[in-house]
Design an enzyme around this catalytic site. Structure first.
Site, short mmCIF file in Angstrom:
data_model
loop_
_atom_site.label_atom_id
_atom_site.label_comp_id
_atom_site.label_asym_id
_atom_site.label_seq_id
_atom_site.Cartn_x
_atom_site.Cartn_y
_atom_site.Cartn_z
N GLU A 3 -2.27 0.88 -0.09
CA GLU A 3 -2.12 -0.18 0.93
C GLU A 3 -1.41 -1.32 0.22
O GLU A 3 -2.01 -1.99 -0.63
CB GLU A 3 -3.50 -0.66 1.40
CG GLU A 3 -4.41 0.41 1.95
CD GLU A 3 -4.02 0.87 3.35
OE1 GLU A 3 -3.18 0.21 4.00
OE2 GLU A 3 -4.54 1.91 3.79
N CYS A 17 -1.35 -10.00 2.97
CA CYS A 17 -0.30 -8.99 2.96
C CYS A 17 0.44 -8.94 4.29
O CYS A 17 1.62 -8.67 4.35
CB CYS A 17 -0.92 -7.63 2.68
SG CYS A 17 -2.29 -7.25 3.78
N GLU A 28 8.24 -10.23 -1.33
CA GLU A 28 6.96 -10.79 -0.91
C GLU A 28 6.65 -11.99 -1.81
O GLU A 28 6.64 -11.85 -3.03
CB GLU A 28 5.88 -9.72 -1.05
CG GLU A 28 4.55 -10.16 -0.49
CD GLU A 28 3.48 -9.08 -0.65
OE1 GLU A 28 3.41 -8.47 -1.72
OE2 GLU A 28 2.72 -8.87 0.31
N LYS A 66 -13.03 -1.27 -8.93
CA LYS A 66 -12.42 -2.14 -9.94
C LYS A 66 -11.85 -3.33 -9.18
O LYS A 66 -10.79 -3.25 -8.56
CB LYS A 66 -11.30 -1.38 -10.66
CG LYS A 66 -11.03 -1.81 -12.09
CD LYS A 66 -10.58 -3.24 -12.26
CE LYS A 66 -9.11 -3.43 -11.97
NZ LYS A 66 -8.72 -4.86 -11.98
P1 NAD Z 1 -1.74 -6.13 -7.96
O1 NAD Z 1 -1.01 -4.89 -7.59
O2 NAD Z 1 -1.22 -6.95 -9.07
O3 NAD Z 1 -3.24 -5.79 -8.34
C1 NAD Z 1 -4.10 -5.08 -7.46
C2 NAD Z 1 -5.20 -4.42 -8.27
O4 NAD Z 1 -4.59 -3.46 -9.12
C3 NAD Z 1 -5.98 -5.36 -9.17
O5 NAD Z 1 -7.33 -4.96 -9.23
C4 NAD Z 1 -5.31 -5.17 -10.52
O6 NAD Z 1 -6.15 -5.43 -11.62
C5 NAD Z 1 -4.97 -3.69 -10.47
N1 NAD Z 1 -3.86 -3.30 -11.34
C6 NAD Z 1 -2.83 -4.06 -11.76
N2 NAD Z 1 -2.04 -3.35 -12.59
C7 NAD Z 1 -2.58 -2.12 -12.69
C8 NAD Z 1 -2.23 -0.94 -13.41
N3 NAD Z 1 -1.17 -0.89 -14.20
N4 NAD Z 1 -3.02 0.15 -13.27
C9 NAD Z 1 -4.11 0.12 -12.47
N5 NAD Z 1 -4.51 -0.97 -11.79
C10 NAD Z 1 -3.75 -2.08 -11.88
O7 NAD Z 1 -1.86 -6.98 -6.62
P2 NAD Z 1 -2.54 -8.39 -6.44
O8 NAD Z 1 -1.63 -9.43 -6.98
O9 NAD Z 1 -3.95 -8.36 -6.89
O10 NAD Z 1 -2.61 -8.49 -4.85
C11 NAD Z 1 -1.56 -8.88 -4.05
C12 NAD Z 1 -0.87 -7.69 -3.43
O11 NAD Z 1 -1.79 -6.93 -2.64
C13 NAD Z 1 0.22 -8.10 -2.47
O12 NAD Z 1 1.35 -7.30 -2.67
C14 NAD Z 1 -0.39 -7.83 -1.11
O13 NAD Z 1 0.55 -7.62 -0.09
C15 NAD Z 1 -1.21 -6.63 -1.37
N6 NAD Z 1 -2.22 -6.44 -0.35
C16 NAD Z 1 -2.07 -5.42 0.55
C17 NAD Z 1 -3.00 -5.22 1.56
C18 NAD Z 1 -2.87 -4.09 2.55
O14 NAD Z 1 -3.86 -3.74 3.17
N7 NAD Z 1 -1.70 -3.51 2.71
C19 NAD Z 1 -4.11 -6.08 1.66
C20 NAD Z 1 -4.25 -7.11 0.72
C21 NAD Z 1 -3.30 -7.29 -0.28
#
Ligand code: NAD
Length: 495
Positions: free
Chosen positions: A264, A299, A398, A188
């Site tokens: 992650e 991240c 963040e 997804k």
């Molecule tokens: P997000 O948590 O908003 O979304 C991530 C994914 O989860 C998306 O596909 C989104 O559609 C899905 N999602 C959102 N709400 C959901 C729910 N209620 N149920 C199931 N799925 C859901 O994050 P984002 O804004 O897309 O990405 C940024 C974040 O990702 C930052 O916090 C960043 O630090 C983190 N990140 C972490 C790593 C790592 O390896 N630690 C790497 C890249 C990004």
């Protein structure tokens, strides 16, 4: 990079927002789509399938059927290797097409989509392909009356839910170990950057991956994402995203089938510069490139710069002097190094944090504004705040944009205390020419990765993940196989 007119390519690109389930491109079962806007100009880019519970269910059924058929998991590792190597080659031979999709979808400069995102994703798939026929199982030292085999088995159906900041790389970090181990996957992608995921799945099919082994359902988190994480026939979820949604992943698991959850999550990484470090120019240029790369949407970006008092003014001046190199510009121009933020919402979030920094009394030394507004795109100037203390919002939360917070410290103990005073623990960096100090501080920092006198080295061979609320589990390296395999003990009595 060869001379390509990327604007011309963008104008003629064919974008397909449909899901890929059971080897076929399909619309959402409801027929609904959502409009994906371009971060470059705010205009409609593509209608994307609005996947929801019915589509997730179809994808999970297809993944389960493929798994149970044995068409993939029962292939000898050496033949799974060949298919995945072809998949990696396909990614590289479609590098220009995929790089363009990545840039149009999430706003990053085309030079980095070409030089970082596509090659890193391909290399990741290829590395796990190469690894899989070189890993042996174990026999326990149990004595002569028995034989105890400890073997790894693929888990079954893996749900992969990924963010928008490195769409292909984050997908590859899940797909590489999960597919190499023999699992089926339902991916997804983020609703903000879905396009490369579906093309990756098409290219995997062309490479010979059996139908149903790799499915992609685009859609919103609270619809498709939630349905996948709650699905009773998904064995594990590899999630990369925010800490807020990571908490929900654990709840979904508890409310459904206790599927394994590997989170992650976010970071607020500290970059500690001691006055004994002899090459401050290199430290300053690494600080600037690491915080501003990918528009600050990383991240592991070192968003808290901790500098020893006596060199702080000089060091901040050196970092600020470099900001000119990172001015946002047209992402389709190959010279551009700073592109657009992914969407209007993210831009407003970042500008909101800049307002918070100003109102809490930090001093904005450069940037702090939206840029290139006339383009309709979502550009923010590289921004440096000095005079930050660790209680301020811009030090604790963040931001996920090009904003650096500078904090000062007077001695080593205080530096470590400030660095560790965070709910996150993804990465950290210590800059010191004193070997004892470098080792001492590296040990004391509570982070999944600690860099010494560098920040930019990275490699698929090392684990990536965090302490504390930056997550559990580790992507990359051989350790990632642990997430997508079960350990089985088989006792055999020897008569
Ligand atoms: P997000 O948590 O908003 O979304 C991530 C994914 O989860 C998306 O596909 C989104 O559609 C899905 N999602 C959102 N709400 C959901 C729910 N209620 N149920 C199931 N799925 C859901 O994050 P984002 O804004 O897309 O990405 C940024 C974040 O990702 C930052 O916090 C960043 O630090 C983190 N990140 C972490 C790593 C790592 O390896 N630690 C790497 C890249 C990004």
């Amino acid at each position: 990079m060869r001379d390509i007119d990327w604007h011309e390519r963008a104008a003629s690109a064919v974008l397909d927002g449909r899901a890929l389930i059971g080897g076929k491109r399909v619309a959402a079962a409801s027929g609904e789509t959502f409009e994906k806007l371009s971060p470059l100009n705010g205009r409609a880019l593509v209608q994307t399938a609005r996947g929801a519970a019915a589509d997730i269910d179809a994808a999970v059924r297809s993944a389960r059927a493929a798994f149970e058929s044995g068409a993939w998991r029962d292939q000898p590792p050496a033949s799974r290797k060949k298919v995945l190597q072809r998949f990696a080659e396909q990614l590289m031979s479609h590098r220009e097409e995929l790089a363009l999709l990545e840039t149009l979808d999430m706003g990053k400069p085309i030079r980095f989509s070409m030089s970082v995102d596509v090659p890193s994703a391909a290399q990741c798939i290829s590395w796990y392909a190469e690894a899989v026929d070189k890993i042996y199982d174990e026999i326990a030292p149990t004595g002569p009356q028995a034989l105890a085999l400890i073997t790894r088995e693929p888990m079954g159906v893996i749900g992969a839910i990924v963010p928008w900041n490195y769409p292909m790389i984050m997908a590859a970090w899940k797909l590489g170990p999960a597919l190499a181990a023999g699992n089926s996957v339902v991916l997804k992608p983020s609703e903000k950057s879905p396009l490369t995921a579906m093309r990756m799945a098409e290219l995997a099919l062309e490479a010979g991956l059996p139908e149903g082994v790799f499915n992609v359902v685009p859609g919103f988190g609270h619809e498709a994402g939630e349905a996948l994480a709650l699905h009773p026939d998904v064995d594990a979820v590899g999630f990369t995203g925010s800490t807020r949604v990571g908490r929900k992943m654990l709840e979904y698991s508890g409310r459904s089938n206790l599927k394994r959850v590997y989170n992650e999550l976010g970071g607020k990484s500290a970059f500690l510069v001691f006055k004994d470090f002899t090459d401050l120019d290199r430290a300053a240029s690494t600080a600037a490139s690491s915080i501003f790369f990918n528009q600050g949407e990383s991240c592991n970006a070192p968003t808290r710069l901790l500098v020893e008092d006596s060199i702080a003014d000089e060091f901040v001046a050196r970092v600020t002097a470099l900001v000119g190199k990172y001015q946002p510009a047209d992402p389709l121009n190959t010279k551009t190094v700073m592109g657009a933020l992914v969407d209007e919402g993210q831009m407003k979030t970042v500008l909101g944090y800049i307002d918070a920094g100003n109102s809490e009394g930090a001093r904005c030394v450069t940037g702090g504004t939206r840029m290139l507004e006339q383009t309709g795109g979502y550009f923010v100037a590289p921004t440096v705040f000095d005079g930050v203390n660790n209680g301020m919002k811009i030090a604790r939360e963040e931001i996920f944009g090009p904003v650096l917070s500078v904090l000062r410290f007077s001695d080593e103990a205080q530096a470590v205390a400030i660095a560790n005073d965070s709910s996150y623990g993804l990465q950290a960096s210590v800059w010191s020419s004193n070997l004892d100090r470098a080792h001492r501080v590296a040990r004391a920092l509570r982070a999944g990765t600690v860099h010494v006198n560098q920040y930019d080295e990275d490699d698929i061979t090392v684990p990536f993940g965090g302490y504390k609320q930056s997550g559990n589990g580790r992507d990359k390296s051989l350790h990632a196989f642990d997430k997508y395999t079960e350990l089985k003990t088989t006792w055999i009595r020897i008569g």
